[in-house]
Scaffold this motif. Structure first.
Motif, PDB file in Angstrom:
ATOM      1  N   PRO A 264       2.345  -1.536   6.821  1.00 17.63           N
ATOM      2  CA  PRO A 264       1.845  -1.917   5.485  1.00 17.63           C
ATOM      3  C   PRO A 264       0.953  -3.152   5.492  1.00 17.63           C
ATOM      4  CG  PRO A 264       4.141  -1.279   5.342  1.00 17.63           C
ATOM      5  CD  PRO A 264       3.804  -1.324   6.815  1.00 17.63           C
ATOM      6  N   THR A 265       1.280  -4.122   6.358  1.00 19.67           N
ATOM      7  CA  THR A 265       0.440  -5.317   6.444  1.00 19.67           C
ATOM      8  C   THR A 265      -0.944  -4.982   6.985  1.00 19.67           C
ATOM      9  OG1 THR A 265       2.217  -6.946   6.627  1.00 19.67           O
ATOM     10  CG2 THR A 265       0.136  -7.509   7.672  1.00 19.67           C
ATOM     11  N   VAL A 266      -1.015  -4.077   7.961  1.00 17.84           N
ATOM     12  CA  VAL A 266      -2.316  -3.685   8.517  1.00 17.84           C
ATOM     13  C   VAL A 266      -3.193  -3.073   7.424  1.00 17.84           C
ATOM     14  CG1 VAL A 266      -3.468  -2.191  10.190  1.00 17.84           C
ATOM     15  CG2 VAL A 266      -1.338  -3.333  10.810  1.00 17.84           C
ATOM     16  N   ILE A 267      -2.609  -2.198   6.598  1.00 17.19           N
ATOM     17  CA  ILE A 267      -3.362  -1.566   5.506  1.00 17.19           C
ATOM     18  C   ILE A 267      -3.801  -2.615   4.497  1.00 17.19           C
ATOM     19  CG2 ILE A 267      -3.307   0.212   3.742  1.00 17.19           C
ATOM     20  CD1 ILE A 267      -2.991   1.253   6.626  1.00 17.19           C
ATOM     21  N   ALA A 268      -2.886  -3.527   4.143  1.00 19.99           N
ATOM     22  CA  ALA A 268      -3.224  -4.577   3.177  1.00 19.99           C
ATOM     23  C   ALA A 268      -4.321  -5.493   3.710  1.00 19.99           C
ATOM     24  CB  ALA A 268      -1.976  -5.387   2.833  1.00 19.99           C
ATOM     25  N   LEU A 269      -4.245  -5.844   4.991  1.00 21.40           N
ATOM     26  CA  LEU A 269      -5.254  -6.715   5.588  1.00 21.40           C
ATOM     27  C   LEU A 269      -6.635  -6.068   5.550  1.00 21.40           C
ATOM     28  CD1 LEU A 269      -3.291  -8.089   8.674  1.00 21.40           C
ATOM     29  CD2 LEU A 269      -4.242  -9.454   6.804  1.00 21.40           C
ATOM     30  N   ARG A 270      -6.699  -4.765   5.809  1.00 23.34           N
ATOM     31  CA  ARG A 270      -7.992  -4.081   5.770  1.00 23.34           C
ATOM     32  C   ARG A 270      -8.575  -4.165   4.358  1.00 23.34           C
ATOM     33  NH1 ARG A 270     -10.165  -1.020   9.831  1.00 23.34           N
ATOM     34  NH2 ARG A 270     -11.926   0.243   9.141  1.00 23.34           N
TER      35      ARG A 270
END
Length: 454
Positions: A264-270
């Protein structure tokens, strides 16, 4: 570290045809993206379609979101080939329809097909990279894909303007369609060694996700339209936000909107990185033209500098593939710092070269962040989930960007190009990039030995 150092080059003999074909198609997609923005004023005038001008952009965006949802599930269920080739065919068909369009309505049909094709191709490409290249090569592959946008960014607007003004804008669309055929054939040659093994049927369980993807596309379009209109536009924008708030949790991994640890953090960071950078990019040429009286070509040099820096940032992250958290945090910080420096344009005493340098810094930052997140989404995906998670990555990027552009665009539309308006809009985007810096390490990275690093 040693596995990365001994990984074969992207253009080694074994991978040469596949890499050349993929990069050629990505370059053509990038060129088409830039060509539409450059040629649309001429297209709208010739086709008497200024009243549908916005749909040329939002329609393609909506189609991309829908295709991303479909392509993710399709690639996981049947392998990357069906979605990949359907995407290529759809993209080429859309170019042909737009190139031969007799009126604006037909042109929009072509744009919708281009969006569908591009969305399918983009998601399937992630799955293809995961299957065709060893994991040690992924950082360099995504660096090369990012670099494929550089040449179109440098020459695309100039070539498009020259062809459109000297001959006809239709040659741009038809020329890209023709060039896509040999690029696809080269890629096909590189794929012949791969066996596409279907895993499972799509299944009816996919239909709800598809429906939510359509809702997200509608919500994004309503928000984009409403943010730029007065009166009823507010109602449309609010309706768009409501639809997105309902649809997004069904399309993104649980916990994305609060940056939960892991994927989820990877998606949010993008989303945070894309939203802050792309929304700021909208203001850069506008401020240079309005505040410093530069012409369009001169203002475009700033975007060219940012594109070149993006390529440099991608190259840097490809040489430090294990420093994930550091790369993301440094990159997000550079985006925020670059936007801050760019905002100094509102101070008359600030030299223009300083503003250009600011956008180069932001471009360097986004170049470090984007490929790193692309690699991470594959590393954190279980086998058979690469397509779904790559789709979530693209959806998050698109929706966060739409929201950022819509919010800042609404402020600008309401109050005009005043100093405090520019500062407020860019300040919001600095905060957005700063959030990416804060949560930049909240992902789980799997070591080869099987341990987990948080």
């Amino acid at each position: 570290m040693s596995s990365v150092m001994t990984a074969p080059p992207v253009f080694s003999q074994r991978y040469r045809a596949l890499s050349v074909g993929i990069l050629a198609l990505v370059m053509l997609v990038a060129f088409e993206y830039l060509a539409v923005a450059t040629a649309m004023p001429l297209i709208g005038r010739e086709l008497n379609g200024y009243h549908l001008y916005g749909l040329a952009f939002s329609g393609g965006m909506a189609a991309t979101i829908i295709a991303t949802v479909v392509g993710g599930r399709w690639s996981d269920a049947r392998g990357p080939f069906p979605a990949l080739w359907t995407g290529v065919v759809g993209f080429v068909a859309g170019l042909a329809v737009s190139g031969f369009a007799p009126d604006m309505e037909v042109f929009l049909v072509g744009r919708f097909l281009q969006g569908l094709g591009g969305g399918l191709f983009n998601v399937a490409l992630y799955v293809l990279v995961a299957q065709a290249y060893p994991s040690a090569m992924h950082p360099r592959v995504f660096s090369a894909l990012a670099a494929a946008w550089v040449l179109p960014s440098v020459v695309g607007p100039a070539v498009t303007g020259f062809v459109a003004e000297t001959w006809n804008w239709r040659l741009i669309f038809l020329g890209v369609a023709v060039l896509s055929v040999p690029a696809a054939l080269i890629m096909w040659r590189g794929l012949t060694a791969m066996a596409g093994q279907p895993r499972e049927a799509m299944g009816r369980a996919f239909l709800p996700r598809f429906a939510w993807g359509v809702c997200a596309a509608i919500g994004a379009a309503l928000l984009q339209y409403g943010s730029g209109a007065a009166g009823a536009g507010i109602v449309l924008a609010v309706a768009g936000v409501a639809v997105l708030a309902l649809a997004l949790p069904r399309l993104l991994p649980k916990g994305t909107l609060r940056a939960a640890r892991g994927l989820p953090t990877v998606i949010a960071l993008r989303g945070l990185a894309a939203g802050s950078f792309f929304a700021a990019e909208v203001f850069v040429p506008l401020m240079l033209v309005q505040e410093r009286d530069l012409n369009t070509a001169e203002a475009g040099l700033a975007l060219t500098g940012g594109a070149l820096a993006w390529s440099l940032g991608s190259w840097i992250q490809g040489r430090r593939p294990h420093a994930r958290a550091l790369t993301i945090r440094v990159g997000a910080t550079l985006i925020a710092a670059g936007i801050c420096v760019t905002a100094l344009i509102v101070i008359p005493a600030t030299p223009v070269v300083v503003v250009f340098a600011g956008w180069v810094v932001a471009g360097l930052g986004i170049g470090m962040v984007f490929p790193t997140l692309s690699v991470l989404v594959l590393e954190l995906s279980a086998p058979g989930e690469e397509g779904r998670n790559s789709a979530s990555l693209s959806i998050g990027e698109s929706v966060f960007s739409v929201v950022a552009v819509a919010v800042t665009g609404a402020v600008f539309a309401a109050y005009g190009g005043r100093t405090w308006v520019y500062v407020t809009c860019l300040g919001l985007l600095v905060v957005m990039a700063g959030m990416a810096t804060v949560v930049g390490g909240r992902f789980e990275h799997r070591r080869e030995a099987g341990t987990m690093e948080v």
